[in-house]
Design a protein around this motif. Structure first.
Motif: not given
Length: 111
Positions: A54-71, A92-101
């Motif tokens: 991991a290279a940093g941390d990110f706070k997911a948007a309230e509506d991550e689905y909408a952010r990704l649709e825009i992007k 997938a967002i919840e799973a990503a919050k639990k990092p594994r090497a």
């Protein structure tokens, strides 16, 4: 917080573009550019060798689905994660919050 990974996207034989994305966004990059063109920070295929460290941390948007649709566009997000109501992206967002090497693609994205 969700870990961010340095991912290199091979756009052509001479161009690698680094991006910093959460794990669940890697599946979108693979769908857009081809799995073989999405590399981890060591320039090894992310699907075969994991996302790297991991290279940093990110706070997911309230509506991550909408952010990704825009992007990435509605069609691509829906093709990878299904309709918003399926909640596959939320999983997938919840799973990503639990990092594994050395983690590969998101387990939720594979469903």
């Amino acid at each position: 917080m969700t870990p961010l990974y340095t991912i290199h996207v091979r756009r052509d034989a001479h161009t690698l573009t680094p991006v910093f994305v959460p794990e669940y966004e890697i599946a979108l990059l693979q769908a857009l550019f081809g799995t073989e063109n999405v590399l981890n920070s060591d320039n090894a295929r992310a699907d075969e060798n994991g996302n790297g460290t991991a290279a940093g941390d990110f706070k997911a948007a309230e509506d991550e689905y909408a952010r990704l649709e825009i992007k990435y566009g509605e069609e691509l997000v829906e093709s990878v994660y299904g309709k918003r109501m399926t909640r596959a992206l939320d999983n997938a967002i919840e799973a990503a919050k639990k990092p594994r090497a050395g983690r590969g693609r998101s387990d939720a994205a594979k469903d």
